[in-house]
Scaffold this motif. Structure first.
Motif, PDB file in Angstrom:
ATOM      1  N   ASP A  29      57.252  10.450 -52.176  1.00 40.17           N
ATOM      2  CA  ASP A  29      57.798   9.108 -51.966  1.00 40.17           C
ATOM      3  C   ASP A  29      58.108   8.917 -50.486  1.00 40.17           C
ATOM      4  OD1 ASP A  29      57.798   8.258 -54.624  1.00 40.17           O
ATOM      5  OD2 ASP A  29      59.700   9.255 -55.026  1.00 40.17           O
ATOM      6  N   ARG A  30      57.832   7.724 -49.983  1.00 43.86           N
ATOM      7  CA  ARG A  30      58.220   7.368 -48.623  1.00 43.86           C
ATOM      8  C   ARG A  30      58.684   5.920 -48.616  1.00 43.86           C
ATOM      9  NH1 ARG A  30      53.517   7.818 -44.743  1.00 43.86           N
ATOM     10  NH2 ARG A  30      53.070   5.691 -45.463  1.00 43.86           N
ATOM     11  N   LYS A  31      59.870   5.675 -48.042  1.00 42.91           N
ATOM     12  CA  LYS A  31      60.441   4.335 -48.003  1.00 42.91           C
ATOM     13  C   LYS A  31      61.005   4.051 -46.618  1.00 42.91           C
ATOM     14  CE  LYS A  31      61.829   4.378 -52.887  1.00 42.91           C
ATOM     15  NZ  LYS A  31      62.954   4.234 -53.854  1.00 42.91           N
ATOM     16  N   SER A  62      60.245  12.167 -49.432  1.00 42.69           N
ATOM     17  CA  SER A  62      60.541  13.340 -50.239  1.00 42.69           C
ATOM     18  C   SER A  62      59.314  13.758 -51.032  1.00 42.69           C
ATOM     19  CB  SER A  62      61.700  13.051 -51.204  1.00 42.69           C
ATOM     20  OG  SER A  62      61.963  14.164 -52.030  1.00 42.69           O
ATOM     21  N   THR A  63      59.094  15.069 -51.085  1.00 41.49           N
ATOM     22  CA  THR A  63      58.096  15.655 -51.968  1.00 41.49           C
ATOM     23  C   THR A  63      58.831  16.365 -53.097  1.00 41.49           C
ATOM     24  OG1 THR A  63      56.568  15.998 -50.121  1.00 41.49           O
ATOM     25  CG2 THR A  63      56.165  17.265 -52.126  1.00 41.49           C
ATOM     26  N   TYR A  89      63.591  13.808 -61.795  1.00 40.08           N
ATOM     27  CA  TYR A  89      63.735  13.341 -60.419  1.00 40.08           C
ATOM     28  C   TYR A  89      63.712  11.827 -60.400  1.00 40.08           C
ATOM     29  CZ  TYR A  89      62.376  12.318 -55.561  1.00 40.08           C
ATOM     30  OH  TYR A  89      62.315  11.807 -54.285  1.00 40.08           O
ATOM     31  N   LYS A  90      64.633  11.220 -59.651  1.00 38.88           N
ATOM     32  CA  LYS A  90      64.639   9.773 -59.425  1.00 38.88           C
ATOM     33  C   LYS A  90      64.737   9.537 -57.916  1.00 38.88           C
ATOM     34  CE  LYS A  90      67.145   7.065 -62.050  1.00 38.88           C
ATOM     35  NZ  LYS A  90      68.333   6.348 -62.592  1.00 38.88           N
ATOM     36  N   SER A  91      63.812   8.775 -57.396  1.00 43.81           N
ATOM     37  CA  SER A  91      63.727   8.572 -55.953  1.00 43.81           C
ATOM     38  C   SER A  91      64.981   7.912 -55.394  1.00 43.81           C
ATOM     39  CB  SER A  91      62.508   7.709 -55.629  1.00 43.81           C
ATOM     40  OG  SER A  91      62.443   7.415 -54.248  1.00 43.81           O
ATOM     41  N   GLY A  92      65.344   8.272 -54.161  1.00 46.44           N
ATOM     42  CA  GLY A  92      66.435   7.616 -53.466  1.00 46.44           C
ATOM     43  C   GLY A  92      66.029   6.235 -52.977  1.00 46.44           C
ATOM     44  N   GLY A  93      66.950   5.533 -52.335  1.00 44.32           N
ATOM     45  CA  GLY A  93      66.657   4.172 -51.881  1.00 44.32           C
ATOM     46  C   GLY A  93      67.744   3.649 -50.966  1.00 44.32           C
ATOM     47  N   PHE A  94      67.799   2.324 -50.857  1.00 47.71           N
ATOM     48  CA  PHE A  94      68.737   1.666 -49.952  1.00 47.71           C
ATOM     49  C   PHE A  94      69.427   0.525 -50.677  1.00 47.71           C
ATOM     50  CE2 PHE A  94      65.117   3.303 -47.615  1.00 47.71           C
ATOM     51  CZ  PHE A  94      65.716   4.072 -46.632  1.00 47.71           C
ATOM     52  N   ASN A  95      70.709   0.327 -50.391  1.00 46.99           N
ATOM     53  CA  ASN A  95      71.424  -0.816 -50.924  1.00 46.99           C
ATOM     54  C   ASN A  95      70.980  -2.066 -50.174  1.00 46.99           C
ATOM     55  OD1 ASN A  95      73.210   0.415 -52.887  1.00 46.99           O
ATOM     56  ND2 ASN A  95      74.171   1.428 -51.144  1.00 46.99           N
ATOM     57  N   ALA A  96      70.576  -3.093 -50.934  1.00 44.88           N
ATOM     58  CA  ALA A  96      70.062  -4.327 -50.348  1.00 44.88           C
ATOM     59  C   ALA A  96      71.071  -5.456 -50.541  1.00 44.88           C
ATOM     60  CB  ALA A  96      68.716  -4.679 -50.975  1.00 44.88           C
ATOM     61  N   TYR A 107      70.867   6.111 -50.116  1.00 47.26           N
ATOM     62  CA  TYR A 107      71.449   6.976 -51.136  1.00 47.26           C
ATOM     63  C   TYR A 107      70.357   7.944 -51.564  1.00 47.26           C
ATOM     64  CZ  TYR A 107      69.256   3.468 -54.191  1.00 47.26           C
ATOM     65  OH  TYR A 107      68.367   2.617 -54.786  1.00 47.26           O
ATOM     66  N   GLY A 108      70.749   9.171 -51.890  1.00 46.57           N
ATOM     67  CA  GLY A 108      69.782  10.232 -52.085  1.00 46.57           C
ATOM     68  C   GLY A 108      69.078  10.211 -53.419  1.00 46.57           C
ATOM     69  N   ALA A 109      68.058  11.035 -53.519  1.00 42.75           N
ATOM     70  CA  ALA A 109      67.319  11.206 -54.768  1.00 42.75           C
ATOM     71  C   ALA A 109      68.192  11.916 -55.796  1.00 42.75           C
ATOM     72  CB  ALA A 109      66.048  11.999 -54.516  1.00 42.75           C
ATOM     73  N   GLU A 110      68.013  11.558 -57.049  1.00 46.95           N
ATOM     74  CA  GLU A 110      68.745  12.174 -58.157  1.00 46.95           C
ATOM     75  C   GLU A 110      67.870  13.249 -58.792  1.00 46.95           C
ATOM     76  OE1 GLU A 110      69.659  10.663 -62.628  1.00 46.95           O
ATOM     77  OE2 GLU A 110      70.558   9.440 -61.041  1.00 46.95           O
TER      78      GLU A 110
END
Length: 321
Positions: A29-31, A62-63, A89-96, A107-110
């Motif tokens: 994943d790349r964001k 993240s790989t 695994y659940k990808s991390g992201g950003f609060n919008a 916020y990090g990956a779960e």
């Protein structure tokens, strides 16, 4: 945003009774996120300018790999035992949207590891089917919804460590060729084991939510139902009808365990006519029009809630070609 993954899954028969199963998923994943906040006149007038984060840019990548494996044992043709371990695994992201000060950044990956063991029994004696299991789930950096009353936002954050354990059982018994009964019950003890940096509801800082019950998780769940089936003698149509009752115990909407939904139960019913070509059905959900909430948040102006569906009646027709 860029995401790619591949997976494989398979089963190997060790003997006539023993089977080994497993699988593997790998991904990348790349964001990238760009945020810009321009304080407007309303925010300035309300004195909220400092409550919002200034503009920022951030990226994450993240790989990951999520293997699973387990064993299955056939006690008889109808009864199987199994035990396995799996990762998630659940990808991390950003609060919008409007980002509160302190909520900016990623916020990090779960990640989790789950252990499960149980049995599956199908049509024992042509009448009884049972599924039963026990489980334990160990989370790292579980993604949790927070509330910030200062900015009226609901940012995501990571609980460093969480866990859940419990069990469930479900069964169906065919009393006669027409009548059958079904029931299920479950228990889950889901808590935040380490969560010292939880966002305070008023947005003023962090609180320690370690040991609190996880959001939206009821400790006890259950259901009972009865069904009736008959041959109509017309166009191979089979008639079906049933009633059921579903229950869940109290749960919390927030990590601080201050906004609570009491336990409640719902009555439902259905009736249908079907054959190999089409199905016609009607249903009634929440008979009795029980009032309950599916979401609640204290955003500084009192508790804002989303009500559960009231008494709902409907129907439909399905055609197979």
């Amino acid at each position: 945003m860029f995401s790619v993954s591949a997976f494989a899954d398979g089963t190997y028969e060790l003997t006539d009774r023993w089977k080994l199963y497993g699988g593997l998923r790998v991904g990348y994943d790349r964001k990238h996120f760009d945020y810009d906040f321009d304080a407007n006149a309303t925010a300035t007038m309300l004195g909220l300018t400092g409550a919002f984060a200034p503009g920022y840019s951030d990226s994450l990548s993240s790989t990951y790999a999520t293997p699973r494996a387990g064993l299955q044992f056939a006690v008889t043709e109808d009864i199987n035992l199994y035990a396995g371990v799996a990762t998630g695994y659940k990808s991390g992201g950003f609060n919008a949207g409007f980002v509160g000060s302190g909520d900016e950044g990623a916020y990090g990956a779960e990640k989790l590891i789950s252990y499960e063991a149980g049995l599956k029994a199908e049509d024992i004696g042509g009448r009884l089917s049972v599924d039963a299991s026990v489980f334990y789930i160990d989370w790292r950096d579980q993604q949790v919804q927070g509330f910030n009353a200062m900015t009226s936002t609901t940012p995501l954050m990571n609980a460093p460590r969480s866990e859940s354990w419990g069990g469930e059982i479900a069964g169906r018994f065919k009393v006669t060729d027409q009548w059958s009964v079904r029931a299920s019950a479950g228990y889950a003890d889901a808590t935040y084991k380490e969560f010292t940096n939880a966002r305070a509801l008023d947005g003023s800082g962090s609180v320690d939510a370690s040991g609190n019950q996880q959001q939206f998780v009821s400790k006890f769940t259950g259901s009972v139902g009865i069904d009736y089936q008959w041959e109509t003698g017309w166009h191979d149509l089979v008639g079906k009808a049933g009633v059921s009752y579903q229950y869940r115990s109290a749960y919390y909407f927030d990590v601080q365990n201050t906004i609570r939904q009491p336990g409640y139960g719902l009555f439902n019913a259905y009736a249908a006519l079907e054959n190999d070509r089409y199905t016609a059905y009607v249903y009634a959900k929440n008979i009795g029009d029980k009032r309950y909430r599916v979401l609640a948040a204290d955003l500084g102006q009192g508790t804002l809630v989303t009500a559960g569906d009231p008494l709902t009646v409907g129907g439909g027709l399905k055609l197979k070609f």
